[in-house]
Design a protein around this motif. Structure first.
Motif, PDB file in Angstrom:
ATOM      1  N   UNK A 217      -1.253  17.978 -39.105  1.00 16.56           N
ATOM      2  CA  UNK A 217      -0.194  16.993 -39.297  1.00 16.56           C
ATOM      3  C   UNK A 217      -0.738  15.594 -39.059  1.00 16.56           C
ATOM      4  N   UNK A 218      -0.423  14.692 -39.971  1.00 15.51           N
ATOM      5  CA  UNK A 218      -0.845  13.292 -39.859  1.00 15.51           C
ATOM      6  C   UNK A 218      -2.336  13.168 -39.562  1.00 15.51           C
ATOM      7  N   UNK A 219      -3.194  13.627 -40.456  1.00 14.61           N
ATOM      8  CA  UNK A 219      -4.634  13.497 -40.224  1.00 14.61           C
ATOM      9  C   UNK A 219      -5.037  12.031 -40.146  1.00 14.61           C
ATOM     10  N   UNK A 220      -6.155  11.733 -39.471  1.00 14.90           N
ATOM     11  CA  UNK A 220      -6.603  10.339 -39.376  1.00 14.90           C
ATOM     12  C   UNK A 220      -6.831   9.758 -40.767  1.00 14.90           C
TER      13      UNK A 220
ATOM     14  N   UNK B 239      -9.146  17.578 -33.151  1.00 11.14           N
ATOM     15  CA  UNK B 239      -7.690  17.564 -33.023  1.00 11.14           C
ATOM     16  C   UNK B 239      -7.197  18.913 -32.507  1.00 11.14           C
ATOM     17  N   UNK B 240      -6.201  18.926 -31.612  1.00 14.11           N
ATOM     18  CA  UNK B 240      -5.694  20.202 -31.080  1.00 14.11           C
ATOM     19  C   UNK B 240      -5.196  21.162 -32.142  1.00 14.11           C
ATOM     20  N   UNK B 241      -4.717  20.617 -33.275  1.00 15.79           N
ATOM     21  CA  UNK B 241      -4.200  21.508 -34.311  1.00 15.79           C
ATOM     22  C   UNK B 241      -5.251  21.884 -35.343  1.00 15.79           C
ATOM     23  N   UNK B 242      -6.517  21.558 -35.093  1.00 17.27           N
ATOM     24  CA  UNK B 242      -7.610  22.078 -35.929  1.00 17.27           C
ATOM     25  C   UNK B 242      -8.092  23.371 -35.282  1.00 17.27           C
ATOM     26  N   UNK B 243      -7.783  24.524 -35.855  1.00 21.68           N
ATOM     27  CA  UNK B 243      -8.085  25.790 -35.180  1.00 21.68           C
ATOM     28  C   UNK B 243      -9.547  26.203 -35.264  1.00 21.68           C
ATOM     29  N   UNK B 244     -10.292  25.627 -36.196  1.00 27.58           N
ATOM     30  CA  UNK B 244     -11.651  26.108 -36.423  1.00 27.58           C
ATOM     31  C   UNK B 244     -12.602  25.742 -35.293  1.00 27.58           C
ATOM     32  N   UNK B 245     -12.553  24.511 -34.807  1.00 23.62           N
ATOM     33  CA  UNK B 245     -13.576  24.016 -33.889  1.00 23.62           C
ATOM     34  C   UNK B 245     -13.652  24.854 -32.626  1.00 23.62           C
TER      35      UNK B 245
END
Length: 846
Positions: free
Chosen positions: A533-536, A554-560
């Motif tokens: 949501x709302x990427x930079x 970002x907390x909502x990036x599940x891959x990292x």
């Protein structure tokens, strides 16, 4: 069916790579936008009645959407499929049999397809007639991947792109077994299958295991004795805290990261060009692990350290050095086509970035949409534009050569004063060399005059000629010494580092990767399939590297978080929860314990991205304490140990093997880092003079004496893979080649490894040093054997091993008749030590 010679048998992946090889530039048929040829009813009938049945029977099992397969990226279920071709181009050139890889393959010219047997001659003839006649193919297929792009909504259904799930810790029947919540996830799966984990490993095995995993070397006899004496419930935790606090921890775990970076002390593979400043990045990574730098900060600094705020000169310098992540790699520095070089560098950066942080092969979308994963070509160029707006390489002053970006690092006042003091001493040394050169030349002139004098006596002549010869030799050496000293004079510290281009801008698509065939411009951005949501928003005034770093963590990036904890798990258990640790894409492995993976990823993120905390919790778990004992019942149900009913056994890697040999023999030296290449040794350098055609280079003729005893991470790493001198062991035991980005190494078992262990000077020297240690510390033979077993195997010697070793020593002494008793005894012990150091128990981490 006739049997083909083994040399001609090729795997399907190899065929696929070749069949979609190099035809992208042959003619207009390589462009899927070109209209198909005109066809009449007879051509269509011929295709449907004669050609299509052959394709359906022989090809579509491995090359069709219906089968869900595209070996080598090649689809043969539509005209669009074979025109687009595989990863590099079309598979059929209509009207041209010799240049059609598919025809050459069925003829068994370059490769052999189908791989399980040659087609009947009459079927080959049909295909040849079809291609010769223009390859009329009326088929169309309505697949979003080939006709209208990628279905991102469907792509997001893949497990890796789903948000982290927060599953409740499961209940288990044997509630006394788990020591950590992660144990419950494992035990619950085992109990569902009617299985139980094996018993705990003994304390000696656990101590050796955790020492090797966290520091890369076994425990010392003193550390073993301290642990055995500590019977408190906190004994294991004290060991883990000690290991994590040691410098050896960072030295061990930094090497894992360097495998993902393509680190080497050489620029490219041409002409042995030294990467003089590469060591700064290596030391940065070691310090980052030892300081337990939060992983999100680790990401930010490596992608955009030069753009981050700082509180001191030291912090600023460290952050700038961190961007060496983007610069260090297999750079083709003799590429005359600078436009091609630029996009190749960008491609390598996209590949490294996506593999290291996302475990995705984004670089596969350089020439077309990704064949398997929901990554459109547009996303590749959105990321590529960020790196294309970053200064990474520039034209050098040597002909067609190029050079990675080098920046000066900020200094503290104390660092500047220290450098200036060293520079003054160095300048004095250079002046002394020049003075010696002038005086030697003047003295030689005097000698020449004296030798020409008529009154010179025979004794004076002999003495003068000897002195003249010495002066000649010295005068030949001095220019090289002066040139070397001037080249390596102390100067403001520098690093290979990134910085923004003066005019950042979006990148144009390169048609089939051709830097000179440009398509539409793609706005800089990120992977669309990762729903955030709302990427930079990438600023038009900068490259976008800082925004990219923020998008990654970002907390909502599940891959990292998933990728990182999976790699940590793999390094501690031998296999990842996702076994394809470098690839989380559609064709990768599914997680064996998806709930556990997300549990660990959430813990990692919520604990401040601390790798040390996560590692500590894992190595103190019950799962990590399990023995590696075989269990027939569990093996029958789960032969691959995917449910983790025991600990996986594995061979220690190359660096750990070498470092363990040094530690066990008492020869391992501490190091605080610094340059690996011994460029201060004159014989190791060349091309230092001004006006040289090629850049300065190295030869590695001599090493520093101490380098044979330092940890392997501090040895020079040569990019072409031929490690030299003290690092020669790495060539034999599956060291990751610096041209690769690998989170998990291949493990081979080949005869050269056994031959190395039996015959290498490294093994003989370490065995002799270990024997000397044992002989000097104890007089009693049984005590010596006990000491030897503790050093080599980290455990007490068993009674039957005492008798076997005693018999071995007795035989070894008798085989050395005529030697002095003390030498005979030492050689016998050396042979025993060598046998232990070359044994499976020493090589294996149990």
């Amino acid at each position: 069916m006739p049997v083909r010679p083994p040399a001609l048998r090729l795997s399907i992946p190899f065929f696929a790579l070749l069949i979609c090889g190099s035809l992208c530039s042959l003619n207009v048929w390589a462009d899927p936008e070109i209209a198909p040829p005109q066809r009449d009813a007879q051509d269509v009938t011929f295709f449907n009645d004669e050609v299509l049945p052959i394709l359906q029977k022989r090809c579509l099992e491995c090359h069709s959407h219906a089968a869900g397969k595209a070996k080598g990226g090649l689809m043969l279920d539509s005209r669009q499929g074979w025109v687009t071709g595989g990863d590099s181009g079309t598979a059929i050139v209509p009207g041209n049999l010799e240049d059609s890889p598919m025809i050459r393959a069925v003829r068994y010219v370059d490769v052999e397809m189908p791989p399980n047997g040659r087609l009947p001659p009459e079927e080959i003839a049909v295909l040849e007639r079809w291609v010769s006649g223009g390859a009329v193919d009326p088929r169309k297929i309505d697949v979003a991947h080939t006709e209208g792009g990628i279905d991102l909504a469907k792509g997001r259904e893949h497990w890796a792109f789903q948000p982290l799930r927060h599953e409740a810790v499961p209940d288990v029947k044997h509630a006394d077994w788990p020591l950590d919540p992660l144990d419950r996830f494992l035990l619950a799966r085992l109990e569902q299958q009617g299985l139980q984990p094996v018993e705990d490993a003994d304390r000696y095995t656990w101590l050796r295991r955790v020492s090797l995993d966290l520091t890369g070397v076994p425990p010392s006899p003193e550390q073993i004795e301290d642990f055995v004496a500590d019977q408190s419930p906190q004994a294991q935790e004290r060991v883990v805290d000690r290991l994590l606090a040691s410098r050896a921890y960072g030295e061990r775990w930094a090497r894992h990261w360097l495998d993902l970076v393509g680190y080497a002390d050489e620029i490219g593979t041409s002409n042995n060009i030294f990467a003089e400043h590469a060591w700064r990045y290596r030391d940065y990574v070691i310090d980052a692990f030892n300081d337990d730098m939060p992983f999100d900060q680790f990401v930010r600094e490596q992608l955009a350290g030069d753009m981050l705020p700082f509180d001191s000169a030291e912090q600023h310098a460290s952050q700038v050095v961190a961007t060496g992540f983007l610069i260090l790699g297999d750079l083709t520095i003799v590429e005359a086509d600078k436009a091609k070089l630029q996009i190749d560098v960008v491609d390598q950066q996209v590949d490294k970035f996506s593999r290291a942080f996302l475990a995705m092969t984004v670089a596969c979308a350089r020439c077309h949409d990704h064949k398997f994963d929901p990554i459109p070509q547009q996303d590749y160029y959105a990321l590529a534009g960020i790196f294309n707006s970053t200064q990474s390489v520039h034209k050098a002053s040597w002909g067609v050569w190029s050079w990675p970006t080098v920046v000066e690092l900020p200094e503290t006042v104390a660092q500047q004063a220290d450098r200036e003091a060293k520079a003054a001493l160095h300048a004095e040394r250079i002046e002394n060399l020049k003075t010696e050169q002038r005086q030697s030349a003047a003295r030689k002139t005097e000698i020449d005059a004296a030798l020409k004098a008529e009154n010179a006596v025979p004794a004076d002549v002999e003495s003068l000629e000897k002195e003249r010869k010495q002066l000649d030799e010295r005068l030949k050496q001095l220019p090289a010494e002066i040139r070397h000293a001037e080249f390596f004079a102390p100067r403001i510290p520098q690093a290979f580092a990134a910085c923004d281009s003066p005019e950042p801008k979006d990148m144009q698509i390169t048609i089939r990767g051709n830097a000179h065939a440009l398509g539409k411009e793609v706005p800089r951005g990120f992977l669309q399939v990762v729903s955030i949501a709302d990427p930079p928003v990438v600023s038009s005034q900068s490259s976008g590297r800082r925004e990219l770093a923020e998008w990654i963590v970002r907390p909502d990036n599940p891959l990292t978080a998933r990728v990182t904890v999976n790699r940590i798990w793999q390094r501690l258990f031998g296999e990842g929860i996702v076994r394809s640790v470098d690839y989380f894409g559609v064709r990768g492995e599914q997680p064996t314990h998806p709930e556990l993976l997300d549990h660990l990823a959430s813990r990692f993120r919520n604990d401040g991205w601390s790798q040390k905390r996560l590692i500590k919790s894992i190595v103190l778990s019950r799962a990590y304490r399990m023995s590696s004992r075989h269990d027939a019942v569990a093996f029958a149900s789960d032969p691959g140990n995917r449910l983790l009913w025991r600990m996986n056994r594995r061979r220690v890697d190359a660096e750990s093997l070498r470092d363990s040999l040094l530690a066990t023999s008492g020869k391992l030296l501490d190091s605080q880092g610094g340059p690996s290449l011994p460029l201060e040794i004159l014989e190791n350098t060349g091309g230092l003079g001004k006006g040289e055609v090629n850049p300065p280079n190295f030869r590695l003729k001599k090493f520093r004496p101490e380098q044979q005893f330092v940890r392997s991470i501090y040895l020079p790493i040569i990019r072409d893979g031929r490690q030299a001198g003290p690092a020669e062991l790495l060539n034999v035991f599956d060291f990751t080649q610096p041209a690769e980005f690998a989170g998990q190494r291949n493990v081979t078992s080949v005869p050269t490894q056994a031959l190395f262990l039996m015959n290498a000077k490294l093994m003989r020297d370490r065995a002799g040093e270990l024997a000397d240690q044992v002989l000097s510390q104890h007089q009693d033979e049984t005590e010596r054997l006990g000491e030897l077993w503790l050093r080599a195997f980290s455990r007490p010697i068993a009674p039957d091993e005492v008798s076997t070793a005693t018999s071995f020593l007795h035989t070894a002494r008798q085989d050395q008749n005529g030697q002095p008793p003390d030498q005979t005894d030492r050689r016998a012990w050396k042979e025993l030590c060598h046998a232990l150091l070359a044994s499976n128990e020493f090589l294996m981490r149990l």
